[in-house]
Motif scaffolding. Structure first.
Motif, short mmCIF file in Angstrom:
data_model
loop_
_atom_site.label_atom_id
_atom_site.label_comp_id
_atom_site.label_asym_id
_atom_site.label_seq_id
_atom_site.Cartn_x
_atom_site.Cartn_y
_atom_site.Cartn_z
N GLN A 2 0.55 -1.15 -0.06
CA GLN A 2 0.12 0.27 -0.05
C GLN A 2 0.38 1.15 0.13
O GLN A 2 0.00 2.37 -0.77
CB GLN A 2 -1.31 -0.37 1.24
CG GLN A 2 -2.30 0.93 1.15
CD GLN A 2 -3.30 1.14 2.28
OE1 GLN A 2 -3.15 -0.18 3.37
NE2 GLN A 2 -3.77 1.63 2.10
N ARG A 3 1.93 1.42 0.93
CA ARG A 3 3.26 2.62 0.76
C ARG A 3 3.97 2.99 -0.30
O ARG A 3 3.99 3.72 -0.97
CB ARG A 3 4.12 2.20 1.80
CG ARG A 3 3.46 2.56 3.02
CD ARG A 3 4.76 2.73 4.38
NE ARG A 3 4.05 1.44 5.64
CZ ARG A 3 4.94 0.47 5.67
NH1 ARG A 3 5.92 0.18 5.33
NH2 ARG A 3 4.26 0.05 6.21
N GLU B 271 0.82 4.47 -3.08
CA GLU B 271 0.97 5.73 -2.51
C GLU B 271 1.23 6.64 -4.04
O GLU B 271 2.05 6.94 -3.98
CB GLU B 271 0.39 5.55 -1.05
CG GLU B 271 0.16 4.42 0.27
CD GLU B 271 0.28 6.02 0.84
OE1 GLU B 271 1.24 6.40 1.46
OE2 GLU B 271 -0.76 5.69 2.20
#
Length: 142
Positions: A101-102, A105
């Protein structure tokens, strides 16, 4: 002797009569005629008590209890190990998901604090503080 023989005959006849006629103990309390009454009580059945068998039984019982406890301990250990493994895998998946997810982003570095003050509450909810050094190195920012 004739008198004695006569007495013997009478005694034999009486004995035969009593043998042929069985005295009934009456009907059962529930009036179920197909149910048979037990001849003897269970307490009257002859049980031979042997000390050697009692010791062997106790020993066998003790061994069984010990074996069951060992199996129980092994079972509990196995369950604990399985749960620990599941927890480890769950943590690993969560960590992997967070990393992905990081990476995905879209990051926008805000240097001007006035911009933050002008933002509405809806947009402020999405703002996160993050270490920008790693991002700068990744994106080759100055």
């Amino acid at each position: 002797m004739a008198a004695e023989n006569g007495m013997d005959l009478e005694a034999k006849q009486l004995a035969e009569e009593t043998e042929t006629v069985k005295i009934s103990k009456g009907s059962s309390a529930t009036k179920r005629i197909w149910k048979k009454r037990p001849d003897k009580r269970t307490s009257a059945t002859g049980r031979a008590h042997k000390r050697s068998t009692a010791w062997e039984k106790r020993k066998r019982k003790r061994d069984l209890v010990r074996e069951m406890k060992n199996k129980q301990i092994l079972y509990i250990q196995r369950i604990k190990a399985e749960r620990a493994e599941e927890k480890r895998k769950r943590d690993q998946r969560r960590q992997y998901r967070e990393e992905q997810q990081r990476k995905n982003e879209i990051v926008q570095i805000i240097k001007d604090p006035k911009k933050i003050k002008k933002m509405k509450k809806k947009h402020l909810r999405f703002i996160q503080k993050a270490d920008t050094d790693a991002l700068r190195k990744k994106n080759n920012f100055k």
